[in-house]
Structure formats: C-alpha cells, structure tokens
Design an enzyme around this catalytic site. Structure first.
Site, PDB file in Angstrom:
ATOM      1  N   CYS A   3     -11.181  -9.719 -10.313  1.00 17.47           N
ATOM      2  CA  CYS A   3      -9.756 -10.037 -10.191  1.00 17.47           C
ATOM      3  C   CYS A   3      -9.172  -9.631  -8.840  1.00 17.47           C
ATOM      4  O   CYS A   3      -8.613 -10.455  -8.121  1.00 17.47           O
ATOM      5  CB  CYS A   3      -9.014  -9.358 -11.335  1.00 17.47           C
ATOM      6  SG  CYS A   3      -7.243  -9.412 -11.194  1.00 17.47           S
ATOM      7  N   LYS A  52      -4.773 -16.269  -4.910  1.00 18.99           N
ATOM      8  CA  LYS A  52      -3.326 -16.545  -4.813  1.00 18.99           C
ATOM      9  C   LYS A  52      -2.814 -16.289  -3.395  1.00 18.99           C
ATOM     10  O   LYS A  52      -1.886 -16.964  -2.927  1.00 18.99           O
ATOM     11  CB  LYS A  52      -2.546 -15.728  -5.833  1.00 18.99           C
ATOM     12  CG  LYS A  52      -2.390 -16.460  -7.166  1.00 18.99           C
ATOM     13  CD  LYS A  52      -3.623 -16.459  -8.030  1.00 18.99           C
ATOM     14  CE  LYS A  52      -4.289 -17.758  -8.275  1.00 18.99           C
ATOM     15  NZ  LYS A  52      -5.466 -17.665  -9.150  1.00 18.99           N
ATOM     16  N   GLY A  87     -16.413 -29.710  -9.854  1.00 18.23           N
ATOM     17  CA  GLY A  87     -15.650 -29.133 -10.964  1.00 18.23           C
ATOM     18  C   GLY A  87     -14.157 -29.178 -10.685  1.00 18.23           C
ATOM     19  O   GLY A  87     -13.692 -28.590  -9.706  1.00 18.23           O
ATOM     20  N   ILE A 142     -10.747 -23.167 -10.736  1.00 22.75           N
ATOM     21  CA  ILE A 142     -11.102 -22.785  -9.367  1.00 22.75           C
ATOM     22  C   ILE A 142     -11.177 -24.009  -8.465  1.00 22.75           C
ATOM     23  O   ILE A 142     -10.629 -24.011  -7.358  1.00 22.75           O
ATOM     24  CB  ILE A 142     -12.443 -22.008  -9.358  1.00 22.75           C
ATOM     25  CG1 ILE A 142     -12.259 -20.673 -10.080  1.00 22.75           C
ATOM     26  CG2 ILE A 142     -12.945 -21.791  -7.930  1.00 22.75           C
ATOM     27  CD1 ILE A 142     -13.510 -19.842 -10.245  1.00 22.75           C
ATOM     28  N   GLY A 202     -17.618 -23.208 -13.786  1.00 20.25           N
ATOM     29  CA  GLY A 202     -17.426 -22.224 -14.840  1.00 20.25           C
ATOM     30  C   GLY A 202     -18.009 -20.873 -14.477  1.00 20.25           C
ATOM     31  O   GLY A 202     -18.673 -20.714 -13.449  1.00 20.25           O
ATOM     32  N   ARG A 203     -17.712 -19.884 -15.310  1.00 22.10           N
ATOM     33  CA  ARG A 203     -18.261 -18.537 -15.138  1.00 22.10           C
ATOM     34  C   ARG A 203     -18.944 -18.129 -16.441  1.00 22.10           C
ATOM     35  O   ARG A 203     -18.559 -18.591 -17.517  1.00 22.10           O
ATOM     36  CB  ARG A 203     -17.145 -17.545 -14.765  1.00 22.10           C
ATOM     37  CG  ARG A 203     -16.589 -17.841 -13.384  1.00 22.10           C
ATOM     38  CD  ARG A 203     -15.504 -16.869 -12.984  1.00 22.10           C
ATOM     39  NE  ARG A 203     -15.945 -15.495 -12.832  1.00 22.10           N
ATOM     40  CZ  ARG A 203     -16.530 -15.003 -11.734  1.00 22.10           C
ATOM     41  NH1 ARG A 203     -16.759 -15.771 -10.696  1.00 22.10           N
ATOM     42  NH2 ARG A 203     -16.874 -13.730 -11.681  1.00 22.10           N
ATOM     43  N   HIS A 227      22.411 -19.614 -14.065  1.00 21.05           N
ATOM     44  CA  HIS A 227      22.507 -20.882 -13.344  1.00 21.05           C
ATOM     45  C   HIS A 227      22.628 -20.604 -11.849  1.00 21.05           C
ATOM     46  O   HIS A 227      23.345 -19.670 -11.468  1.00 21.05           O
ATOM     47  CB  HIS A 227      23.755 -21.644 -13.816  1.00 21.05           C
ATOM     48  CG  HIS A 227      23.982 -22.910 -13.066  1.00 21.05           C
ATOM     49  ND1 HIS A 227      23.234 -24.048 -13.294  1.00 21.05           N
ATOM     50  CD2 HIS A 227      24.869 -23.221 -12.074  1.00 21.05           C
ATOM     51  CE1 HIS A 227      23.651 -24.996 -12.485  1.00 21.05           C
ATOM     52  NE2 HIS A 227      24.643 -24.527 -11.732  1.00 21.05           N
TER      53      HIS A 227
END
Ligand code: FAD
Ligand code: NAD
Length: 467
Positions: A45, A54, A185, A189, A274-275, A446
C-alpha cells in the site's frame, strides 16, 4: 552466528496496512507484540501501491491540466506548453512514501511494538525464524501468529516480468516515459495507471480479455470511463488476449476472440492481470491451513483452521483492498486482547481512481434483485449539480439503492470527478442503517458534489428538487 531467541504474545508477519494496524492496536491494548517485515514498513500500500499510484495520478492530472491551458481554455487561462521532469516527479512521490513509512515506524515505536527487519520463515504455528538485517538469526516464539503477508502481481507465464515487461511496481517509478505503452488488463491498475501514463504523454493501448473494462463494476458505471478513454486517445482492444512478445521483443502479439492476430509495438508492457495472495516461500505450506481458492481461509474473526494462527488482508483473497486489511487487523488485535469482535461490515467500499473516478458501496440494483430484494434505485446526474459545473466536470451520477418496503439504503454507486470523497458518506449511511428519508432530510452544504447524494435519495422518494 548463534540463534537469538525471542518471545512475544503476538507475532505479526508483514508490515502492510493489515499487519501494521494490527500491531499498533495490539500495542495500544498492552499486548506484547513483535512485527517482522522483510521489506519496508507500510507494505504494498504505502511503498508500491495505493499511495504512490495516487501520487502519480495526481501529477499526471496536473500536467494534463497545464497542457490544456497551453492550448485553449474556456476559463480564459493561457499558459506556455509545459514540460515534465519525470525523475523529479518520482522523487516527489518517493518523498511522500518515506514520510508515511517513517510515520508507521514511529507509531509502532510509540505504542511499544517491537520490530524486526528480515524475511520470516514459519517453523510451526508458534515458532518463526528470521534472518534479520546484519545476518543476525532470530527464533521467535509466540502465543498468537498473525499472517499478513499480502499479495504479489500475477505474472503471465509466456511473458514474465523483466526487460520491457513490467508490473505496477516498475510503472510507479519510471526512469523515463515510454513513447508507446501497452497495458494488459483493464482492471484497477491497468486503467488507473494507463490513464496516468496517457496524461503524461505516452501513447497507451489497453488489451483486455473480457468484453468490457472494469468487469467487476456494472456497465452503467463504467460508461463515463469508456468515454474518457476515447477522449484521451487511449486505444482499447476488448475481448482480446495477449500471447507474448514477438521475436524481436519490441511488439506484443495479440489475438482477438475471433482468432484474428496482430502485433502492437511497445516500448513497455504493463501487465496488470490481477494479484495473488503471497502464500509461498516462507514455510506456510507446513501449517497445512485450509485454503479458500488461492487465499488462506478465515472465519469471521480472521481465525485460520489452526488454533491461534490468524490471517488478514490480501493473503485471505478478495477484495484485496487496504482498508479491508486495516479493519481486519484492528479486529484481530482486539480479539487477542480479550474483546468480543466479528468482521461483519455492512459494506466494504471500493474506489477506482480512474478519470472519472468510480465508487461502489453495498449492493447495486442488480445485486439487490439477485438477492431477491424488492428494491428501488434512482440516480442523480452531475449535469444538474452546480458545483460540478464550476469544476468543469458534469459527467457521471450518484445512484442509490434502497429497499422498497422500509427505504433502508442497501447501496450507493457513483461515477464522476472526485467522487472518491463521497465514499465516506456512502459507507456511513449504510453502516448506520440510514433510510432514504434520513439522507433526503439531511441538509447538505451548497454548492458541493454531496448535494447529488441528497438529490438521489430525494429522487428515489419521487420528489427530487433539481432535476
Ligand atoms: P501488503 O500491503 O502486501 O503487505 C504485506 C507485507 O508483508 C509486505 O511489506 C511484505 O514485505 C511482507 N512480507 C511478506 N512475506 C513476508 C515474510 N515471509 N517475512 C517478512 N515479511 C513478509 N487498495 C486500496 O484499498 N486502494 C487503492 O487505491 C489501492 N491501490 C493500489 C495500487 C496498486 C498499484 C497496487 C499494487 C495495490 C493497490 N491497492 C489498493 C491494494 C492494497 O495495496 C492492498 O490491498 C494492501 O496493501 C494489502 O495489505 P496487506 O497488509 O494485506 O499486505
Ligand atoms: P484486476 O482484477 O482489477 O484487473 C485485472 C484485469 O485483467 C481484469 O479486467 C481481467 O479481465 C484482465 N485480464 C486477466 N487476464 C488477462 C489476460 N491474459 N489478458 C488480458 N486481460 C486479462 O487486477 P489489477 O488491476 O491487477 O489489480 C489487482 C488488485 O489490486 C485489484 O483487484 C485490487 O484488489 C487492488 N487494487 C485496488 C485499487 C483501488 O482500490 N483503487 C487500485 C489498484 C489495485
């Protein structure tokens, strides 16, 4: 060198979000805890996953924005053509990573958790050996063993990682930007990083085996992402598989579902298919734990099939998300400290940081129908939200799903700019058992994107005000 013997109540293998949160909470509760990691604290992470991705996505967005200002902007802003020093971008990203991983170390220390740096090898359910830094060998005996070893990127056997074939780890620390990037993929990711690289200036082609992008999300949610890929000039081959590199190694061989074959030129190939849970190479097999697919099987307290051996996070399979790992870790620490806990979240949010972003919490209309629930659903478009207009991003919507009989909210979905920040409101409303009337009757500030949340609830009740 002689083996040094250590004893503790809780031994945690893996210092990712699952393991380090478990250790911090256990330390807070006075449990004698030792955490072992062979790599940097923070796991996938913080080092090679959520945070660096990010950061890169943000840098790419800023660069793209600057390029737009250099062309023509309806906002009246004019700027020179920007340039990017990707080495500096990576150093900035690395700075954030070190700050956060350093913070984890400090938190562990503050809470009295001992740490050992080295790769652990399981001897039995109560004994682990570690080849620690500096060649020191440790034998650690524990009352409870918590496995939090995470996951690794799945490799395509005919196109292994190495050379121009890279995983997300290498893609997050580019030394230079590839002119042509092929992404295999169109999942989390592939799309998060594919879009970022496109915004940084690479030509990006995505090859996806399924018939649509982000196949785990419903199609209505992914349509605005599809439109954005087109707008950005990302080439997409759905229903296509890759077969390997060509002989020269500079092209990827691709085959369609109709057996048409062609080759895509590529300076780099990002494989993001994928992982898989990290279960091999550290003696886990010796425990003969029950498995669930490729992950370690756990019950609703994260107990494995062996007494006082626990498992959390990606090691236990899908959904492989940092916040799930953290929540499991915190719970296990509390159970070991004597508290009564179960892992029974009303929902686990999932966010995809594409452009636009996608959020899913709880049930979709289809999932509610499949569960046999008589449900209503309603959506509110950002095109009718003032804040969205001021942010120049009116694409997307918020959708709510609720029971027909008592209006209990079952799920939220949203797609649009910055909707990741709505995940908290969505999760809280479901966890607190809110009804449509609760959300419709809450004053939302708002002008904010959050007003679309209230309006979706109002619309489900038949009286939306702004659409
Ligand atoms: P990990 O974080 O994988 O940590 C496991 C740790 O165990 C590692 O530090 C490893 O070194 C250590 N370890 C393994 N074996 C041993 C051993 N034998 N001895 C000692 N140490 C060992 N999730 C989100 O929720 N949001 C996101 O935005 C997001 N973005 C992602 C982006 C990318 C590119 C990737 C790859 C993943 C992303 N994820 C995201 C997923 C998230 O990173 C994982 O779900 C999360 O890190 C799992 O935590 P964990 O504690 O189970 O394992
Ligand atoms: P993924 O499961 O999200 O997507 C993999 C994609 O590859 C799927 O669309 C699949 O159909 C496709 N695919 C599989 N084999 C293929 C092949 N041979 N050829 C072409 N396409 C193929 O996996 P990922 O993107 O590698 O991410 C791994 C995991 O990391 C995710 O499942 C998620 O748990 C986590 N993650 C989360 C986030 C987030 O929360 N924002 C971000 C990144 C990663």
């Amino acid at each position: 060198m002689a083996m040094k013997e250590l004893h503790c109540t809780l031994l945690v293998i893996g210092g990712g979000p699952g393991g380090y949160v478990a250790a911090i909470r256990a330390g807070q509760l006075g449990v004698d805890t030792l955490l072992v990691d062979g790599a940097a604290l923070g796991g996938t992470c913080l080092n090679i996953g959520c945070i660096p991705s990010k950061a890169l996505i943000h840098a790419a967005e800023e660069f793209d924005k600057a390029r737009h200002f250099a062309n023509s902007s309806p906002l009246g802003i004019q700027a020179m053509q920007p340039a990017i020093d990707i080495g500096k971008t990576v150093r900035w990203k690395d700075g954030i990573v070190s700050k956060l991983t350093g913070g984890v170390g400090a938190l562990l220390k503050k809470n009295g958790v001992k740490t050992a740096s080295g790769w652990a090898r399981i001897v039995d359910g109560k004994t682990v050996e570690v080849e620690a830094e500096g060649g020191e060998r440790l034998r650690i005996r524990c009352a409870h063993l918590l496995l939090a070893t995470g996951s690794t990127a799945v490799e395509l056997p005919f196109m292994p990682f190495g050379g121009r074939v890279i995983s997300s780890t290498e893609a997050l620390s580019p030394q230079s930007l590839p002119r042509r990037l092929v992404v295999v993929g169109a999942g989390y990711i592939g799309l998060e990083l594919g879009i970022a690289y496109r915004k940084l200036g690479s030509e990006v082609t995505v090859v996806e085996a399924a018939e649509r992008i982000l196949p785990t999300y419903d199609e209505e949610l992914t349509k605005p992402v599809m439109a954005a890929l087109r707008r950005l000039g990302i080439v997409l081959h759905l229903n296509h598989g890759v077969q390997g590199l060509t002989e020269g190694g500079d092209k990827v061989r691709v085959r369609s579902a109709h057996a048409d074959e062609f080759a895509l030129p590529a300076d780099q190939v990002l494989v993001a298919v994928g992982r898989a849970p990290r279960t091999a190479g550290f003696g886990l097999e010796g425990l003969m734990l029950e498995m669930a697919g490729r992950g370690v099987k756990v019950d609703d307290q994260c107990r494995t099939s062996m007494r006082d051996v626990w498992a959390i996070g990606d090691l236990t399979g899908e959904p492989m998300l940092a916040h799930r790992a953290m929540a499991q870790g915190e719970m296990v620490a509390e159970i070991i400290a004597g508290r009564r806990r179960r892992f029974q979240p009303a929902a686990i949010p999932a966010v995809c940081f594409t452009d636009p972003e996608v959020v899913v919490v709880g049930q979709t209309p289809q999932q509610a129908a499949e569960a046999g629930t008589d449900a209503i659903s309603s959506h509110f478009p950002f095109a009718a939200n003032g804040r969205s207009m001021t942010l120049e991003s009116t694409e997307g919507f918020v959708r709510v799903v609720a029971r027909q009989d008592n209006h209990l909210i079952l799920g939220w979905q949203a797609v649009g700019r910055s909707v990741s920040e709505l995940a908290a409101a969505f999760s809280q409303s479901i966890e607190l058992g809110a009804t449509l009337e609760d959300i419709a009757g809450t004053i939302h500030a708002h002008p904010t994107l959050g007003e679309a949340v209230q309006e979706a609830a109002l619309r489900a009740l038949g009286h939306a005000l702004h659409v």
